[in-house]
Design a protein around this motif. Structure first.
Motif, PDB file in Angstrom:
ATOM      1  N   LEU A 100       9.642 -10.728  11.842  1.00  0.00           N
ATOM      2  CA  LEU A 100      10.457  -9.661  11.259  1.00  0.00           C
ATOM      3  C   LEU A 100      10.530  -9.779   9.738  1.00  0.00           C
ATOM      4  O   LEU A 100      10.494  -8.774   9.021  1.00  0.00           O
ATOM      5  N   GLY A 101      10.635 -11.001   9.247  1.00  0.00           N
ATOM      6  CA  GLY A 101      10.658 -11.219   7.802  1.00  0.00           C
ATOM      7  C   GLY A 101       9.357 -10.789   7.150  1.00  0.00           C
ATOM      8  O   GLY A 101       9.353 -10.156   6.093  1.00  0.00           O
ATOM      9  N   ALA A 102       8.246 -11.106   7.793  1.00  0.00           N
ATOM     10  CA  ALA A 102       6.941 -10.721   7.244  1.00  0.00           C
ATOM     11  C   ALA A 102       6.782  -9.205   7.238  1.00  0.00           C
ATOM     12  O   ALA A 102       6.250  -8.628   6.279  1.00  0.00           O
ATOM     13  N   ILE A 103       7.256  -8.556   8.291  1.00  0.00           N
ATOM     14  CA  ILE A 103       7.190  -7.091   8.346  1.00  0.00           C
ATOM     15  C   ILE A 103       8.051  -6.489   7.247  1.00  0.00           C
ATOM     16  O   ILE A 103       7.630  -5.540   6.560  1.00  0.00           O
ATOM     17  N   ALA A 104       9.246  -7.027   7.049  1.00  0.00           N
ATOM     18  CA  ALA A 104      10.142  -6.514   6.009  1.00  0.00           C
ATOM     19  C   ALA A 104       9.532  -6.687   4.625  1.00  0.00           C
ATOM     20  O   ALA A 104       9.561  -5.759   3.802  1.00  0.00           O
ATOM     21  N   VAL A 105       8.975  -7.849   4.354  1.00  0.00           N
ATOM     22  CA  VAL A 105       8.352  -8.091   3.047  1.00  0.00           C
ATOM     23  C   VAL A 105       7.160  -7.159   2.858  1.00  0.00           C
ATOM     24  O   VAL A 105       6.972  -6.576   1.782  1.00  0.00           O
ATOM     25  N   GLY A 106       6.346  -6.973   3.897  1.00  0.00           N
ATOM     26  CA  GLY A 106       5.211  -6.051   3.811  1.00  0.00           C
ATOM     27  C   GLY A 106       5.653  -4.629   3.536  1.00  0.00           C
ATOM     28  O   GLY A 106       5.038  -3.908   2.745  1.00  0.00           O
ATOM     29  N   PHE A 107       6.740  -4.214   4.194  1.00  0.00           N
ATOM     30  CA  PHE A 107       7.270  -2.873   3.972  1.00  0.00           C
ATOM     31  C   PHE A 107       7.722  -2.693   2.528  1.00  0.00           C
ATOM     32  O   PHE A 107       7.413  -1.693   1.881  1.00  0.00           O
ATOM     33  N   ILE A 108       8.459  -3.681   2.015  1.00  0.00           N
ATOM     34  CA  ILE A 108       8.966  -3.604   0.639  1.00  0.00           C
ATOM     35  C   ILE A 108       7.819  -3.580  -0.364  1.00  0.00           C
ATOM     36  O   ILE A 108       7.813  -2.771  -1.298  1.00  0.00           O
ATOM     37  N   VAL A 109       6.838  -4.438  -0.160  1.00  0.00           N
ATOM     38  CA  VAL A 109       5.688  -4.460  -1.069  1.00  0.00           C
ATOM     39  C   VAL A 109       4.936  -3.132  -0.988  1.00  0.00           C
ATOM     40  O   VAL A 109       4.499  -2.581  -2.010  1.00  0.00           O
ATOM     41  N   GLY A 110       4.797  -2.576   0.208  1.00  0.00           N
ATOM     42  CA  GLY A 110       4.139  -1.285   0.363  1.00  0.00           C
ATOM     43  C   GLY A 110       4.880  -0.173  -0.338  1.00  0.00           C
ATOM     44  O   GLY A 110       4.268   0.695  -0.965  1.00  0.00           O
ATOM     45  N   ARG A 111       6.203  -0.180  -0.263  1.00  0.00           N
ATOM     46  CA  ARG A 111       6.996   0.838  -0.942  1.00  0.00           C
ATOM     47  C   ARG A 111       6.855   0.717  -2.465  1.00  0.00           C
ATOM     48  O   ARG A 111       6.736   1.725  -3.162  1.00  0.00           O
ATOM     49  N   ILE A 112       6.877  -0.508  -2.952  1.00  0.00           N
ATOM     50  CA  ILE A 112       6.734  -0.719  -4.397  1.00  0.00           C
ATOM     51  C   ILE A 112       5.347  -0.267  -4.857  1.00  0.00           C
ATOM     52  O   ILE A 112       5.203   0.378  -5.893  1.00  0.00           O
ATOM     53  N   ALA A 113       4.333  -0.597  -4.081  1.00  0.00           N
ATOM     54  CA  ALA A 113       2.958  -0.249  -4.459  1.00  0.00           C
ATOM     55  C   ALA A 113       2.720   1.254  -4.383  1.00  0.00           C
ATOM     56  O   ALA A 113       1.907   1.800  -5.150  1.00  0.00           O
ATOM     57  N   SER A 114       3.402   1.947  -3.476  1.00  0.00           N
ATOM     58  CA  SER A 114       3.159   3.379  -3.319  1.00  0.00           C
ATOM     59  C   SER A 114       3.943   4.223  -4.321  1.00  0.00           C
ATOM     60  O   SER A 114       3.741   5.425  -4.393  1.00  0.00           O
ATOM     61  N   ARG A 115       4.817   3.626  -5.084  1.00  0.00           N
ATOM     62  CA  ARG A 115       5.583   4.366  -6.093  1.00  0.00           C
ATOM     63  C   ARG A 115       4.719   4.865  -7.223  1.00  0.00           C
ATOM     64  O   ARG A 115       5.125   5.686  -8.009  1.00  0.00           O
ATOM     65  N   ARG A 116       3.594   4.395  -7.345  1.00  0.00           N
ATOM     66  CA  ARG A 116       2.693   4.713  -8.433  1.00  0.00           C
ATOM     67  C   ARG A 116       2.314   6.105  -8.409  1.00  0.00           C
ATOM     68  O   ARG A 116       2.115   7.082  -8.306  1.00  0.00           O
TER      69      ARG A 116
END
Length: 66
Positions: A50-66
Motif C-alpha cells: 500500500l505504501g508503494a502504491i501511494a508513493v507511486g500515485f503521488i509521484v505520478g501526480r507530481i509528474a503529470s502536473r507538467r
C-alpha cells in the motif's frame, strides 16, 4: 621531483588508510539497513505494498502536473 613523488605516495597511503575503514563501515551499515528493511517487508507485505502504491500515485501526480 623524487621528493614530490614520495610525498604524493605518502598522502595517497594516508588517504587510503583513512577512507577504506569508512567505506567498510558504510558498507556494513548499508547491509544492516538492507537486512532490516527486508525483514520489515517480509513481516508487513500489505503495508509495504500500500505504501508503494501511494508513493507511486503521488509521484505520478507530481509528474503529470507538467
Amino acid at each position: 621531483m623524487d621528493v614530490n613523488s614520495q610525498n604524493l605516495q605518502d598522502k595517497a597511503r594516508h588517504l587510503q588508510d583513512t577512507v577504506l575503514p569508512q567505506i567498510d563501515e558504510a558498507r556494513r551499515n548499508l547491509e544492516d539497513l538492507n537486512a532490516r528493511a527486508a525483514s520489515f517487508i517480509r513481516a508487513n507485505p500489505g503495508t509495504c505494498l500500500l505504501g508503494a502504491i501511494a508513493v507511486g500515485f503521488i509521484v505520478g501526480r507530481i509528474a503529470s502536473r507538467r
